[in-house]
Design a protein around this motif. Structure first.
Motif, short mmCIF file in Angstrom:
data_model
loop_
_atom_site.label_atom_id
_atom_site.label_comp_id
_atom_site.label_asym_id
_atom_site.label_seq_id
_atom_site.Cartn_x
_atom_site.Cartn_y
_atom_site.Cartn_z
N GLY A 18 -8.27 58.64 30.28
CA GLY A 18 -8.90 59.88 29.82
C GLY A 18 -8.09 61.13 30.14
O GLY A 18 -8.40 62.22 29.66
N ASN A 21 -4.19 60.51 27.85
CA ASN A 21 -4.25 60.81 26.41
C ASN A 21 -4.05 62.29 26.11
O ASN A 21 -3.15 62.65 25.35
CB ASN A 21 -5.55 60.29 25.80
N SER A 274 -18.80 53.07 22.34
CA SER A 274 -17.76 52.94 23.36
C SER A 274 -18.10 53.84 24.54
O SER A 274 -18.63 54.95 24.37
CB SER A 274 -16.39 53.33 22.80
N SER A 277 -12.97 54.52 29.40
CA SER A 277 -12.16 53.62 30.23
C SER A 277 -12.73 53.38 31.63
O SER A 277 -12.25 52.53 32.35
CB SER A 277 -10.75 54.20 30.36
N VAL A 303 -17.19 48.47 21.80
CA VAL A 303 -16.11 48.21 22.75
C VAL A 303 -16.73 47.86 24.10
O VAL A 303 -17.40 48.69 24.72
CB VAL A 303 -15.19 49.44 22.93
N TRP A 329 -11.12 46.54 23.42
CA TRP A 329 -10.57 47.91 23.32
C TRP A 329 -10.26 48.15 21.85
O TRP A 329 -9.85 47.22 21.14
CB TRP A 329 -9.30 48.03 24.17
N SER A 330 -10.49 49.36 21.39
CA SER A 330 -10.27 49.63 19.96
C SER A 330 -9.21 50.72 19.77
O SER A 330 -8.93 51.46 20.72
CB SER A 330 -11.58 50.14 19.33
N GLN A 332 -9.37 53.80 18.94
CA GLN A 332 -10.55 54.65 18.73
C GLN A 332 -10.37 55.73 17.66
O GLN A 332 -11.29 56.00 16.89
CB GLN A 332 -10.99 55.28 20.06
N HIS A 347 -20.47 57.67 25.86
CA HIS A 347 -20.80 58.15 27.21
C HIS A 347 -20.51 59.66 27.33
O HIS A 347 -20.76 60.25 28.36
CB HIS A 347 -20.00 57.37 28.25
N GLY A 349 -17.54 61.16 27.39
CA GLY A 349 -16.28 61.57 28.01
C GLY A 349 -15.69 62.65 27.12
O GLY A 349 -15.87 62.62 25.89
N TRP A 350 -14.99 63.61 27.72
CA TRP A 350 -14.59 64.78 26.93
C TRP A 350 -13.65 64.42 25.78
O TRP A 350 -13.74 65.00 24.69
CB TRP A 350 -13.98 65.84 27.83
N ASN A 351 -12.76 63.44 25.99
CA ASN A 351 -11.87 63.07 24.88
C ASN A 351 -12.67 62.48 23.72
O ASN A 351 -12.45 62.83 22.56
CB ASN A 351 -10.82 62.05 25.33
N SER A 352 -13.61 61.60 24.05
CA SER A 352 -14.42 60.99 22.99
C SER A 352 -15.19 62.05 22.23
O SER A 352 -15.28 62.01 21.00
CB SER A 352 -15.38 59.96 23.59
N GLU A 355 -12.82 64.04 20.05
CA GLU A 355 -12.35 63.20 18.94
C GLU A 355 -13.42 63.08 17.86
O GLU A 355 -13.14 63.24 16.67
CB GLU A 355 -11.94 61.81 19.47
N ASP A 371 -18.43 64.98 34.09
CA ASP A 371 -18.74 66.06 33.13
C ASP A 371 -19.67 65.61 32.01
O ASP A 371 -20.13 66.43 31.20
CB ASP A 371 -17.44 66.57 32.52
N GLN A 372 -19.96 64.31 31.92
CA GLN A 372 -20.60 63.77 30.72
C GLN A 372 -22.01 64.33 30.43
O GLN A 372 -22.32 64.60 29.26
CB GLN A 372 -20.60 62.24 30.80
C1 UDX Z 1 -12.60 60.23 31.88
C2 UDX Z 1 -13.99 60.78 32.14
O1 UDX Z 1 -14.95 59.79 32.26
C3 UDX Z 1 -14.35 61.83 31.16
O2 UDX Z 1 -15.69 62.23 31.34
C4 UDX Z 1 -13.41 62.95 31.34
O3 UDX Z 1 -13.76 64.02 30.48
C5 UDX Z 1 -12.00 62.47 31.08
O4 UDX Z 1 -11.70 61.34 31.91
P1 UDX Z 1 -13.01 58.25 30.04
O5 UDX Z 1 -14.26 57.90 30.75
O6 UDX Z 1 -12.03 57.20 29.86
O7 UDX Z 1 -12.32 59.54 30.68
O8 UDX Z 1 -13.51 58.79 28.59
P2 UDX Z 1 -12.86 59.70 27.49
O9 UDX Z 1 -12.66 61.09 27.97
O10 UDX Z 1 -13.71 59.57 26.30
O11 UDX Z 1 -11.42 59.07 27.23
C6 UDX Z 1 -11.23 57.78 26.73
C7 UDX Z 1 -10.02 57.75 25.84
O12 UDX Z 1 -9.72 56.40 25.56
C8 UDX Z 1 -10.23 58.46 24.51
O13 UDX Z 1 -9.09 59.22 24.17
C9 UDX Z 1 -10.40 57.32 23.51
O14 UDX Z 1 -9.89 57.58 22.23
C10 UDX Z 1 -9.65 56.20 24.16
N1 UDX Z 1 -10.24 54.91 23.83
C11 UDX Z 1 -11.48 54.57 24.32
C12 UDX Z 1 -9.56 54.03 23.01
O15 UDX Z 1 -8.45 54.32 22.55
N2 UDX Z 1 -10.13 52.82 22.72
C13 UDX Z 1 -11.34 52.45 23.19
O16 UDX Z 1 -11.77 51.33 22.88
C14 UDX Z 1 -12.04 53.34 24.02
#
Ligand code: UDX
Length: 453
Positions: A18, A21, A274, A277, A303, A329-330, A332, A347, A349-352, A355, A371-372
């Motif tokens: 997270g 990326n 999803s 991570s 996922v 894992w996809s 995404q 969930h 997550g800020w990246n999700s 995106e 932060d979720q």
């Molecule tokens: C963590 C924290 O939980 C999140 O709240 C914070 O903002 C950033 O760090 P994570 O929990 O992994 O990250 O979630 P997220 O921020 O959504 O990042 C996951 C990344 O993995 C996204 O860029 C997503 O595109 C990628 N991903 C996820 C995939 O490429 N494939 C998948 O199957 C799942």
């Protein structure tokens, strides 16, 4: 710019997906702007993963756990202590090595979770710029807490913080609403503000129109450069050379299974699920989610990381084989960009969130920690692009609630409005990173600073 004159920027993410990326993609964007950028990862991660993108350099430092990484640390505290001590020492050596190789480093862009990055940059006489991977709304809450302007435990049902709408206790980041649960992470989060006033710039992975009020409030205290969303340009209707993909996958995506399966589905008919991570669902919550997906009667692509797989209820895969696909894992971004996907159970997550917002997909939020919860509040209350699932008195989101939330998006009138809003946010995200957009301008100003300093 002549090749040897390109200013060199080291980009240091916290070593998790997270964070890799957004910072990795930011490094790609710097290369597309004519800079030399090197992504710095840990020795352990470099042994277990591959860098996909070719234009960003890759170097390693030690986090003190070269044979196992975070999983080998006795505690979160131990890991954070080690990465500060060993990481800053080995990063210093890397900066010296670059100078002796004729590619001296002009700036260190470091994950804001590592404020020691700024001390190191100053020691070497180079620019130091923290990169905040979470929205400024969340950072504003931490900022007020750091300065003693928000007391924990929070006793009032509603919390007022300048620049933000009044917040319910459950909308605060998990580290603030239950501070005793994560003391080490809370310390790390707060230390982001310990030397911020000395930073040359402050980058945040957001864009101006997304967080107008809080950003303009903060601008009175110190200026912030919004540089997001850090999606590869091809997902934002552009094809910029050197800005193609995130570049460093810690998990192996099941590309063809996901895309072939999606290709056989009608537009907007699939629910993508999803939890990023790191999130770990309890057994019972996993079961409720599974049956809620089945009861929604939608097609779903879920996922489930291999470490979570054993929590799937028995007979679930058998019973839903006509309707669903479960992968470890996809890819995404490709999934969210696929026309078959009409809803994202996330969930938050800020990246999700960024995106989904940038690709115009409405969300059902099941926030877990960090932060979720605040991100989920933004998704529903401020941006109107999703709903957050209600938690019952036992701390669970029931299968019925999951089914209803999905149906609200896929079948209800509110869902149609969310789709319209999601489209609007996609356009604004594209505008921000487009030539002359607010995020593009912030990056250009940074490049000019580096070139002329
Ligand atoms: C963590 C924290 O939980 C999140 O709240 C914070 O903002 C950033 O760090 P994570 O929990 O992994 O990250 O979630 P997220 O921020 O959504 O990042 C996951 C990344 O993995 C996204 O860029 C997503 O595109 C990628 N991903 C996820 C995939 O490429 N494939 C998948 O199957 C799942």
């Amino acid at each position: 710019m002549e090749k040897q004159e390109k200013p060199h920027v080291l980009v240091l993410p916290y070593p998790s997906q997270g964070h890799i990326n957004p910072l990795g993609q930011f490094a790609n964007r710097l290369v597309s702007k004519g800079l030399k950028a090197t992504l710095v990862t840990t020795i352990f991660l470099s042994k277990t993963t591959q860098l996909v993108s070719g234009s960003v350099g890759l170097e390693t430092i030690s986090d003190g756990y070269d044979d196992g990484g975070f999983a080998k640390a006795e505690s979160i505290e131990a890991y954070l202590d080690q990465i500060e001590v060993v990481g800053s020492r080995t990063l210093g050596k890397l900066i010296e090595k670059q100078a002796s190789n004729g590619t001296p480093v002009k700036c260190l862009v470091y994950d804001a979770f590592f404020p020691w990055g700024l001390d190191l940059a100053k020691r070497y006489g180079i620019m130091g710029v923290p990169f905040f991977t979470q929205p400024w709304t969340v950072n504003n809450i931490y900022y007020h807490f750091y300065h003693g302007l928000l007391k924990v435990p929070v006793l009032d049902p509603m919390v007022s913080i300048p620049g933000l709408v009044p917040l319910r206790l459950e909308d605060l980041p998990g580290f603030i609403s239950s501070p005793a649960s994560y003391p080490a992470y809370l310390n790390m989060i707060l230390s982001q503000f310990s030397n911020l006033e000395k930073a040359d710039l402050v980058f945040v992975n957001t864009f101006e129109k997304l967080e107008v009020e809080v950003l303009s409030w903060m601008a009175k205290v110190f200026p912030i450069s919004t540089i997001g969303p850090t999606l590869p340009s091809m997902y934002l209707d552009k094809r910029i050379e050197d800005d193609k993909n995130y570049g460093l996958n810690l998990y192996k995506p099941n590309n063809s299974a996901c895309m072939n399966w999606l290709n056989t589905r009608e537009p907007g008919s699939v629910v993508y699920v999803s939890f990023g991570s790191m999130a770990v669902l309890g057994d019972e919550q996993m079961e409720e989610l599974a049956w809620g997906l089945r009861d929604s009667n939608s097609y779903f692509l879920w996922v489930v990381r291999s470490t979570e797989e054993e929590k799937l209820p028995c007979k679930f895969l058998e019973e839903t084989s006509e309707k669903g696909l479960v992968v470890n894992w996809s890819p995404q971004l490709n999934v969210l960009a696929h026309p078959a996907v009409g809803c994202f159970v996330t969930h938050c997550g800020w990246n999700s969130v960024l995106e989904a917002l940038s690709l115009g997909v409405p969300m059902v939020g099941l926030p877990q920690w960090s932060d979720q919860p605040t991100n989920a509040m933004l998704v529903e209350d401020i941006w109107g692009v999703g709903v957050r699932a209600e938690i019952n008195e036992k701390g669970m989101v029931t299968r019925k609630e999951i089914e209803l939330c999905i149906r609200e998006i896929t079948e209800g009138n509110r869902g149609k409005e969310m789709k319209r809003n999601a489209k609007k946010w996609r356009e604004l995200a594209i505008e921000a990173v487009d030539d002359g957009g607010t995020s593009d301008n912030s990056i250009n100003e940074f490049v000019l600073k580096l070139v002329y300093n």
